[in-house]
Design an enzyme around this catalytic site. Structure first.
Site, PDB file in Angstrom:
ATOM      1  N   LYS A   1     -30.746 -17.686 -13.528  1.00 32.05           N
ATOM      2  CA  LYS A   1     -30.140 -18.742 -14.339  1.00 32.05           C
ATOM      3  C   LYS A   1     -30.491 -20.138 -13.833  1.00 32.05           C
ATOM      4  O   LYS A   1     -30.860 -20.324 -12.676  1.00 32.05           O
ATOM      5  CB  LYS A   1     -28.634 -18.505 -14.482  1.00 32.05           C
ATOM      6  CG  LYS A   1     -28.415 -17.351 -15.477  1.00 32.05           C
ATOM      7  CD  LYS A   1     -27.008 -17.081 -15.871  1.00 32.05           C
ATOM      8  CE  LYS A   1     -27.026 -15.958 -16.932  1.00 32.05           C
ATOM      9  NZ  LYS A   1     -25.715 -15.401 -17.198  1.00 32.05           N
TER      10      LYS A   1
ATOM     11  N   ARG B   1     -25.917  -7.759 -13.241  1.00 36.15           N
ATOM     12  CA  ARG B   1     -26.855  -7.768 -14.372  1.00 36.15           C
ATOM     13  C   ARG B   1     -28.076  -8.586 -13.973  1.00 36.15           C
ATOM     14  O   ARG B   1     -27.971  -9.798 -13.799  1.00 36.15           O
ATOM     15  CB  ARG B   1     -26.140  -8.387 -15.580  1.00 36.15           C
ATOM     16  CG  ARG B   1     -26.956  -8.397 -16.857  1.00 36.15           C
ATOM     17  CD  ARG B   1     -26.186  -9.075 -17.976  1.00 36.15           C
ATOM     18  NE  ARG B   1     -26.935  -9.034 -19.226  1.00 36.15           N
ATOM     19  CZ  ARG B   1     -27.911  -9.888 -19.526  1.00 36.15           C
ATOM     20  NH1 ARG B   1     -28.245 -10.852 -18.687  1.00 36.15           N
ATOM     21  NH2 ARG B   1     -28.546  -9.783 -20.684  1.00 36.15           N
TER      22      ARG B   1
END
Ligand code: HH2
Length: 271
Positions: A203, A237
């Site tokens: 991210k 994840r």
């Protein structure tokens, strides 16, 4: 949990696995690398992403869910009841909804009726708007209260509490400081008593912290996941399965004070 994005525009791997055969092959590779769950998604949630029609989302994900059923557990990353229902029929057994049942009123009922596991995630606003100056009184307390409320809603709709997992939604309406605070105090989310899913993979705040481009964030991802493990997360994840699995295996062994520990690569626990 390995990420299988069947989208042209996902923030880190958009367009790479748009073809169903390529996506299935990628999912098989992630499973071989140790992913226990494959999270198949046909709609990007990156900041500013455009919504995808029901028909298009079904066209993208269904052949991939079918192709991966039996390879590992298959999760469907969707907010649409019709997509989730078709994916469950095709072999998925887990619903990952980034809107925590706010996007489609019927989704909680479907999860309840099918008796499958689900993940409820926190997001401030919508993908189009979430990164426009997000503000909280106390990001951890606010996210925790939201997840508690969404869990109560789901249980009210008939979902068994034992089948609910919770996710703080790293990067979904959060600044770098918000993400760091959530990692630092993730134990407060774990205190809700449900398994915590943690989605930090590649991210943008990791890029802001390290100066690394998207494809170079596996180490940063693993570092954040190790901290999340220590603070109670149990599902991670990620796009880069081997790097994260190695980091988590070493961290888990250290925390347990013995080796080996159970890991998808060392399927049994030995002392
Ligand atoms: N993050 C993304 C998508 N789905 N689901 C959960 N439960 N938690 C997350 O943190 C999460 C998620 C975004 O990542 P990615 O799938 O790589 O990108 P995109 O949404 O652009 O496809």
């Amino acid at each position: 949990m390995g990420v299988v994005n069947v989208t042209p525009d996902s923030f880190s791997d958009g367009g790479r696995f748009l073809d169903a055969a390529a996506a299935v092959e990628h999912g098989r590779e992630l499973a071989a690398q140790g992913a226990a769950i494959l999270d198949v998604g046909g709609e990007s949630t990156r900041p500013g992403a455009d919504p995808v029609s029901l028909e298009e989302e079904l066209r993208r994900v269904l052949p991939v869910v079918e192709g991966l059923a039996g390879v590992a557990r298959v999760s469907i990353d969707t907010s649409k009841t019709a997509v989730a229902a078709a994916a469950l029929d095709a072999g998925a057994d887990y619903v990952n909804d980034v809107t925590a049942f706010r996007g489609d009123a019927a989704l909680a009922g479907l999860v309840a009726e099918r008796g499958v596991d689900c993940c409820l995630m926190h997001m401030l606003g919508t993908p189009r708007t979430m990164q426009d100056d997000p503000r909280y009184d106390d990001v951890v307390a606010d996210v925790k209260a939201f997840l508690e409320a969404r869990m109560a809603y789901a249980v009210g709709e008939g979902v068994a509490e034992a089948q609910i997992m919770l996710d703080p939604g790293i990067g979904f309406g959060k600044t770098v400081e918000h993400n760091l605070e959530l990692i630092r105090r993730l134990d407060e989310i774990a205190a809700l008593g449900r398994p915590v899913v943690f989605g930090v993979s590649r991210k943008s705040f990791l890029g802001k912290l390290t100066g690394r481009e998207l494809g170079e964030r596996a180490v940063a991802t693993a570092a954040a996941n190790v901290l999340a493990l220590e603070r109670g997360a149990t599902v991670f994840r990620v796009h880069d399965v081997p790097e994260t699995l190695d980091a988590l295996t070493v961290a888990a062994a250290s925390l347990a004070g013995r080796w080996p520990v159970t890991s998808p690569r060392t399927t049994t626990t030995t002392t």
